[in-house]
Design an enzyme around this catalytic site. Sequence first.
Site, short mmCIF file in Angstrom:
data_model
loop_
_atom_site.label_atom_id
_atom_site.label_comp_id
_atom_site.label_asym_id
_atom_site.label_seq_id
_atom_site.Cartn_x
_atom_site.Cartn_y
_atom_site.Cartn_z
N TYR A 142 11.54 -29.87 -27.56
CA TYR A 142 12.89 -29.81 -28.13
C TYR A 142 13.87 -29.55 -27.01
CZ TYR A 142 16.83 -28.17 -31.00
OH TYR A 142 18.06 -28.00 -31.59
N ASP A 237 13.25 -28.68 -18.45
CA ASP A 237 14.10 -27.95 -19.39
C ASP A 237 13.57 -26.52 -19.41
OD1 ASP A 237 15.23 -26.70 -21.56
OD2 ASP A 237 15.20 -28.49 -22.83
N LYS A 265 20.49 -19.83 -22.77
CA LYS A 265 20.99 -18.50 -23.15
C LYS A 265 20.59 -17.32 -22.29
CE LYS A 265 17.89 -20.23 -26.53
NZ LYS A 265 17.99 -21.15 -27.64
#
Length: 430
Positions: A142, A237, A265
């Site tokens: 994802y 990622d 984050k």
Amino acid sequence: MNRSEVLFERAGKVIPGGVNSPVRAFQAVGGKPRFIASAGGAKMTDADGNVYLDFVGSWGPMILGHSHPAVTEAAVKAAERGLSFGASCEAEVEMAELVCGFVPSVELVRMVNSGTEAVMSALRVARGYTGRDKIVKFEGCYHGHCDSMLVKAGSGVMTGGVPDSAGVPEGCAADTLTAGYNDLESVKKLFAQFPGQIAAVIVEPVAANMGVVTPEEGFLTGLRRICTEEKALLIFDEVITGFRLGLTGAQGYYGVTPDLTTFGKIIGAGMPVGAYGGRREIMEMVAPLGRVYQAGTLSGNPVAMAAGIAGLHILKGDPGIYEKVNRMGDSFRKELKNLVERFQAPCQVTGVGSLSCLFFTKEPVRDYVSAKTSDTEAFGRYFRHMLGRGIYVAPSQFEALFLSAAHTKEDMDRTLSAAEDYFKGQGGSL
Ligand code: HOZ
């Protein structure tokens, strides 16, 4: 109705599904979502005053635990100086110096506001740099919700059982090619099928949005080799693994150097932040230096930068933090595996460092297909049992369990004992 239920009902009238991100709705596990009023250390308190031991940690960033005093103080002080300038500030420079200092493959870095934005921008850079259009992603990985990545995606997309999203024009997804995680042959096939057309391979070096699936020996190095040979870029990622597996992320942990990296984050210590960066000559494609346009009024926001810098300084100043959370993760997985064996439960325990997962399947999990064999009904029962015991794990089989430096041995023992009671109560059927 309790306060969380009242809030959920109110929310349903004005927010789609009552939530601002689908997994929060508890749809996959049953029950009503808890509305969180506050959090500190490893605990969260809901609107009704119930306290939970939290293993979600805002989906990763809370490696220091919630409301770390130094991080909160830095954010508050920065807020007092101004919430947003829409112009450069010193904190952006310090943040970029920290990221480039920790992660050797990142020579230039650009701040954005979320992991999704980081990925979207990195893909544009890869396309601009190579002059090619196609991107290889892996089934079950994802990379946020940008159009081209909502193809065989993990996380909420996988949880909802829909492989792709409506509203993504065919054209947007046409250049997205999917390969099998841990399957180098499937990647080679795509390069053979589309010679000279693939701009980049993007991968979660540890797949942590289809549960947690670790890279098998040779997988990441194989991707590096193929990308180099094919003159395509390798994008890691590291929205989840960056600054979680260690200061150098998964690339340092596994010793594989990508061309571009995306962060999320965790570099904002929980504030809405993302970043992408990589080799100087590639990142020099980005405007205003180069012809790849990417911008953001709130990018490098002073409050988010201040919180993130404080968090990164703590992580840098105390290497014991990574040792502690990684060791705790190892011993948690070992104890959980012991339970699974003792109760002959059809489950798999996976993970690395402070990322873990309990899959409800008898199949060893190494990719999307094997992860999908999980019994999600059984996971739902387990989730509700744990929540009833005051333990908040991710409300989906296809998410990770995150540890923080605030978790204690007592917390872990309590969690294992609740899991043991679950297995005991199921009498082998789950
Ligand atoms: N797997 C997602 C984060 N990487 C879950 C969080 C969300 O979508 O809200």
